[in-house]
Scaffold this motif. Structure first.
Motif, mmCIF file in Angstrom:
data_model
loop_
_atom_site.group_PDB
_atom_site.id
_atom_site.type_symbol
_atom_site.label_atom_id
_atom_site.label_comp_id
_atom_site.label_asym_id
_atom_site.label_seq_id
_atom_site.Cartn_x
_atom_site.Cartn_y
_atom_site.Cartn_z
ATOM 1 N N LEU A 135 0.959 -1.069 0.018
ATOM 2 C CA LEU A 135 0.004 0.060 0.153
ATOM 3 C C LEU A 135 0.946 1.128 -0.129
ATOM 4 C CD1 LEU A 135 -2.519 -1.216 2.687
ATOM 5 C CD2 LEU A 135 -2.825 -1.442 0.143
ATOM 6 N N ARG A 161 -2.930 4.781 1.794
ATOM 7 C CA ARG A 161 -3.741 3.322 1.775
ATOM 8 C C ARG A 161 -4.606 3.144 0.609
ATOM 9 N NH1 ARG A 161 -2.988 0.089 5.759
ATOM 10 N NH2 ARG A 161 -5.195 -0.179 5.981
ATOM 11 N N THR A 162 -3.767 3.382 -0.530
ATOM 12 C CA THR A 162 -4.404 2.995 -1.774
ATOM 13 C C THR A 162 -3.199 1.744 -2.305
ATOM 14 O OG1 THR A 162 -3.297 4.614 -3.112
ATOM 15 C CG2 THR A 162 -5.430 4.963 -2.398
ATOM 16 N N VAL A 163 -3.957 0.929 -2.859
ATOM 17 C CA VAL A 163 -2.682 -0.227 -3.651
ATOM 18 C C VAL A 163 -1.872 0.295 -4.382
ATOM 19 C CG1 VAL A 163 -2.851 -2.328 -4.950
ATOM 20 C CG2 VAL A 163 -4.842 -1.949 -3.372
ATOM 21 N N GLN A 164 -0.491 -0.147 -3.980
ATOM 22 C CA GLN A 164 0.734 -0.014 -4.947
ATOM 23 C C GLN A 164 0.988 -1.218 -5.922
ATOM 24 O OE1 GLN A 164 4.180 -1.243 -4.069
ATOM 25 N NE2 GLN A 164 4.915 -0.252 -5.922
ATOM 26 N N ALA A 207 -7.515 0.392 -0.046
ATOM 27 C CA ALA A 207 -6.831 -0.876 0.684
ATOM 28 C C ALA A 207 -8.242 -1.861 1.040
ATOM 29 C CB ALA A 207 -6.215 -0.500 1.896
#
Length: 198
Positions: free
Chosen positions: A104, A108-111, A132
């Motif tokens: 993340l 808190r967003t997807v990496q 997330a």
């Protein structure tokens, strides 16, 4: 600062008890970073010369003693205590190649939730930027699944498998070495797996 957060999070949160930390140090001169690498439970491995991600990690493997290897970038911060157990659950399966975690961004967003070929060019992370707590398209973010590749920013692989595949190709200095490695694992009939609970 990043390395301190990384090492502190591993040592403070990890519930898996038997691990070795090797910091592959490519000519660090910052006194604070050098001090962080001298903390108990951390082994500093000098890797002088022009930076080559593949070479540095291949060298670190020769100094490691575990049956399973975890490659972890210095900007990773552990937030899930059972992360190693989750990766190990899949890596122990006889047909497993590399296993990668859900990574993340600080917001808190997807990496990273797996790598797909031909996406945004050569290959790229799927679901980048998704929240997330999202399940993703048809549950792809929430469910463990087979993927083309996983990022070596946080990747577990059986030592024997790593060595049999020839390690990371040092032709790839800073990019695509993980994709190349995972594709070589797939050509050997092994599955690369995304583990969302790690």
């Amino acid at each position: 600062e990043m390395l301190d957060k990384c090492l502190t999070s591993i040592q403070a949160l990890s519930t898996y008890p038997n691990y070795q930390i090797i910091c592959a140090d490519n000519d660090t001169t910052d006194p604070k970073a050098l001090e962080v690498m001298r903390r108990p439970g951390v082994e500093r491995l000098p890797c002088p010369g022009k930076f080559n991600f593949s070479r540095v990690n291949n060298l670190a493997v020769t100094y490691s003693s575990g049956d399973y290897l975890v490659f972890l970038n210095n900007d990773i911060e552990v937030i899930s205590p059972g992360w190693m157990e989750e990766l190990l659950y899949y890596a122990e399966q006889p047909d497993a190649g590399a296993v990668g975690a859900l990574l993340l961004f600080p917001n808190r967003t997807v990496q990273h939730a797996g790598i797909v070929l031909g996406f945004r060019g050569t290959a790229d992370h799927v679901l980048r930027g998704h929240p997330a707590d999202s399940d993703g398209y048809a549950g792809t973010q929430a469910c463990a699944r087979e993927v083309s590749a996983v990022t070596a920013a946080c990747m577990m692989v059986r030592r024997e498998t790593f060595l049999e595949a020839g390690g990371l190709d040092e032709h790839f200095f800073t990019a695509y070495q993980d994709v190349d490695f995972c594709l070589r694992l797939r050509s050997r009939g092994l599955r690369n797996i995304y583990a969302p609970r790690a």
